[in-house]
Every structure is written in structure tokens, then in C-alpha cells.
Write a protein that holds these residues in place. Structure first.
Motif, PDB file in Angstrom:
ATOM      1  N   GLU A   3     -13.494   3.080  14.578  1.00 40.22           N
ATOM      2  CA  GLU A   3     -13.318   2.224  13.368  1.00 40.22           C
ATOM      3  C   GLU A   3     -12.006   2.179  12.917  1.00 40.22           C
ATOM      4  OE1 GLU A   3     -15.674   1.210  11.103  1.00 40.22           O
ATOM      5  OE2 GLU A   3     -17.264   1.623  12.553  1.00 40.22           O
ATOM      6  N   VAL A   4     -11.527   1.387  12.272  1.00 38.35           N
ATOM      7  CA  VAL A   4     -10.317   0.847  11.962  1.00 38.35           C
ATOM      8  C   VAL A   4      -9.673   2.002  11.461  1.00 38.35           C
ATOM      9  CG1 VAL A   4      -8.459  -0.325  10.575  1.00 38.35           C
ATOM     10  CG2 VAL A   4     -10.444  -1.489  11.835  1.00 38.35           C
ATOM     11  N   SER A   5     -10.338   2.982  10.538  1.00 38.09           N
ATOM     12  CA  SER A   5      -9.798   4.091   9.682  1.00 38.09           C
ATOM     13  C   SER A   5      -9.641   5.223  10.803  1.00 38.09           C
ATOM     14  CB  SER A   5     -10.762   4.382   8.599  1.00 38.09           C
ATOM     15  OG  SER A   5     -12.061   4.791   9.098  1.00 38.09           O
ATOM     16  N   ASP A   6     -10.430   5.285  11.936  1.00 35.40           N
ATOM     17  CA  ASP A   6     -10.315   6.224  12.805  1.00 35.40           C
ATOM     18  C   ASP A   6      -9.019   5.965  13.907  1.00 35.40           C
ATOM     19  OD1 ASP A   6     -12.442   7.440  11.942  1.00 35.40           O
ATOM     20  OD2 ASP A   6     -13.669   6.564  13.367  1.00 35.40           O
ATOM     21  N   ARG A   7      -8.562   5.062  13.765  1.00 37.40           N
ATOM     22  CA  ARG A   7      -7.169   4.672  14.403  1.00 37.40           C
ATOM     23  C   ARG A   7      -5.927   5.479  13.971  1.00 37.40           C
ATOM     24  NH1 ARG A   7      -7.402   0.659  18.132  1.00 37.40           N
ATOM     25  NH2 ARG A   7      -5.510   0.135  17.779  1.00 37.40           N
ATOM     26  N   PRO A   8      -4.757   5.810  14.994  1.00 37.55           N
ATOM     27  CA  PRO A   8      -3.520   6.216  14.457  1.00 37.55           C
ATOM     28  C   PRO A   8      -2.753   5.580  13.383  1.00 37.55           C
ATOM     29  CG  PRO A   8      -3.921   6.494  16.746  1.00 37.55           C
ATOM     30  CD  PRO A   8      -5.048   5.483  16.296  1.00 37.55           C
ATOM     31  N   ALA A   9      -1.988   5.980  12.648  1.00 33.88           N
ATOM     32  CA  ALA A   9      -1.401   5.164  11.824  1.00 33.88           C
ATOM     33  C   ALA A   9      -0.301   4.412  12.532  1.00 33.88           C
ATOM     34  CB  ALA A   9      -0.581   6.182  10.755  1.00 33.88           C
ATOM     35  N   GLU A  10       0.023   3.306  12.203  1.00 36.91           N
ATOM     36  CA  GLU A  10       1.050   2.376  12.922  1.00 36.91           C
ATOM     37  C   GLU A  10       1.664   1.845  11.759  1.00 36.91           C
ATOM     38  OE1 GLU A  10      -1.341  -1.719  14.049  1.00 36.91           O
ATOM     39  OE2 GLU A  10      -1.435  -0.077  15.724  1.00 36.91           O
ATOM     40  N   GLY A  11       3.101   1.255  12.118  1.00 31.20           N
ATOM     41  CA  GLY A  11       3.963   0.448  11.592  1.00 31.20           C
ATOM     42  C   GLY A  11       3.537  -0.768  11.358  1.00 31.20           C
ATOM     43  N   ARG A  12       4.550  -1.424  10.864  1.00 33.33           N
ATOM     44  CA  ARG A  12       4.504  -2.920  10.622  1.00 33.33           C
ATOM     45  C   ARG A  12       5.688  -3.622  10.446  1.00 33.33           C
ATOM     46  NH1 ARG A  12       4.530  -0.837   5.878  1.00 33.33           N
ATOM     47  NH2 ARG A  12       5.343  -2.277   4.196  1.00 33.33           N
ATOM     48  N   PHE A  13       5.766  -4.887  10.777  1.00 31.65           N
ATOM     49  CA  PHE A  13       7.084  -5.712  10.602  1.00 31.65           C
ATOM     50  C   PHE A  13       6.965  -6.425   9.224  1.00 31.65           C
ATOM     51  CE2 PHE A  13       7.369  -5.470  14.986  1.00 31.65           C
ATOM     52  CZ  PHE A  13       8.763  -5.338  15.322  1.00 31.65           C
ATOM     53  N   GLU A  14       8.264  -6.272   8.456  1.00 39.47           N
ATOM     54  CA  GLU A  14       8.389  -7.168   7.227  1.00 39.47           C
ATOM     55  C   GLU A  14       9.699  -7.835   7.691  1.00 39.47           C
ATOM     56  OE1 GLU A  14       8.745  -5.212   3.587  1.00 39.47           O
ATOM     57  OE2 GLU A  14       6.429  -4.304   3.691  1.00 39.47           O
ATOM     58  N   GLY A  15       9.409  -9.252   8.009  1.00 38.19           N
ATOM     59  CA  GLY A  15      10.561  -9.876   8.642  1.00 38.19           C
ATOM     60  C   GLY A  15      10.923  -9.327  10.031  1.00 38.19           C
ATOM     61  N   ARG A  16      12.193  -8.997  10.063  1.00 35.56           N
ATOM     62  CA  ARG A  16      12.734  -8.376  11.295  1.00 35.56           C
ATOM     63  C   ARG A  16      12.870  -7.052  11.059  1.00 35.56           C
ATOM     64  NH1 ARG A  16      17.495 -12.811  12.487  1.00 35.56           N
ATOM     65  NH2 ARG A  16      15.914 -14.512  12.882  1.00 35.56           N
ATOM     66  N   GLU A  17      12.418  -6.355  10.340  1.00 35.30           N
ATOM     67  CA  GLU A  17      12.556  -4.858  10.096  1.00 35.30           C
ATOM     68  C   GLU A  17      11.003  -4.433  10.180  1.00 35.30           C
ATOM     69  OE1 GLU A  17      14.794  -3.019   6.485  1.00 35.30           O
ATOM     70  OE2 GLU A  17      12.559  -3.038   5.879  1.00 35.30           O
ATOM     71  N   HIS A  18      11.093  -3.071  11.131  1.00 36.80           N
ATOM     72  CA  HIS A  18       9.900  -2.427  11.477  1.00 36.80           C
ATOM     73  C   HIS A  18       9.830  -1.286  10.398  1.00 36.80           C
ATOM     74  CE1 HIS A  18       7.038   0.510  13.452  1.00 36.80           C
ATOM     75  NE2 HIS A  18       6.428  -0.608  13.744  1.00 36.80           N
TER      76      HIS A  18
END
Length: 152
Positions: A3-18
Motif C-alpha cells: 500500500e502507498v502508506s506502507d512505503r518509506p517516506a520520500e521527498g519531493r521537488f518544489e520547483g528546483r528544490e528537493h
């Protein structure tokens, strides 16, 4: 399939910033209850690895194909304030410079907008024999699209 909730936390990009969230656990702290200084480097490493993966750079495939892996060539870190047990932190990573064999990444560990630690990290792609090698053109293209144009 997990399930998506069982996946490790991950980051995201906001524009060019992770942006990569981190929680401070008991094991991260020293006797005083503050995050041990070396653990900031661990948070930054996780954030860099996640940034590359989310950005489309497959380090594992390159390593498994015998083409090399990244090695940290230098780190300049500055500590400003301590993080404490159970703090919710955010590691913000920005590509600062791209070279044929490496990349410079500026990273900040923050709590509620306050910079606790920041570093400039140079990662170089090295061949299995330990010598620097050119990054794949596709990787350079990804980095060039992400180079931060603003202030640190």
C-alpha cells in the motif's frame, strides 16, 4: 504490492528544490538530548539519495552495471542550532554546480524555517577503479535543469 502508506517516506521537488522530511529519534541524539553532529550528515545523505532517485538518476543500475558510483569528494558543514528528540525536520537540497564528473549540492537541515545546519557537498562519480569518470549525459541534463538560480 505494498500500500502507498506502507512505503518509506520520500521527498519531493518544489520547483528546483528537493524537500525531504526527517524525524529525530532517540538513537539520533547524544547524552544531552541534542542530535549528534554526525547524524546531520546522515540526514543529508538520505535526502541526496532520495533527490537523485526522485529526479530520475538510477545510481543502483549504474553501480550494478559496473559503471561506478558517487563518492563524496568534500563536505563543508556549518552548525547553527541543535535539533532535539522528536523534532520534525526538513532537509532542503539544491543543485549548485554541475561538472562533467560531479555535482555540488547545497543542503540545509531546518526546523520550522530555522536553519539548524547547512552544507555544501561535492559528489563525484568514480569508476570501479576509484578514478573520476564522466557522468552520463542524461544525468548532466537532469542536473542542469535543476541548478538553483537564486540565493542560498
Amino acid at each position: 504490492m505494498a500500500e502507498v502508506s506502507d512505503r518509506p517516506a520520500e521527498g519531493r521537488f518544489e520547483g528546483r528544490e528537493h524537500r525531504f522530511p526527517v524525524r529525530v529519534y532517540f538513537e539520533d541524539t547524544d547524552l544531552s538530548g541534542a542530535v549528534y553532529h554526525a547524524n546531520y550528515l546522515r540526514y543529508m545523505e538520505r535526502a541526496r539519495s532520495d533527490m537523485l532517485r526522485v529526479g530520475g538518476i538510477d545510481q543502483r543500475a549504474t553501480f550494478e552495471a559496473g559503471e561506478g558510483s558517487y563518492a563524496i569528494a568534500s563536505v563543508a558543514i556549518r552548525y547553527a542550532a541543535p535539533a532535539k528528540l522528536e523534532d520534525a525536520l526538513l532537509v532542503v537540497s539544491r543543485i549548485r554546480r554541475v561538472r562533467s564528473a560531479g555535482v555540488t549540492i547545497h543542503q540545509r537541515v531546518m526546523r520550522d524555517g530555522l536553519v539548524l545546519a547547512e552544507a555544501d557537498v561535492v559528489a563525484a562519480l568514480v569508476a570501479p577503479n576509484g578514478r573520476p569518470r564522466r557522468q552520463p549525459r542524461a544525468w548532466i541534463d537532469i542536473y542542469e535543469r535543476l541548478v538553483w538560480q537564486g540565493e542560498a
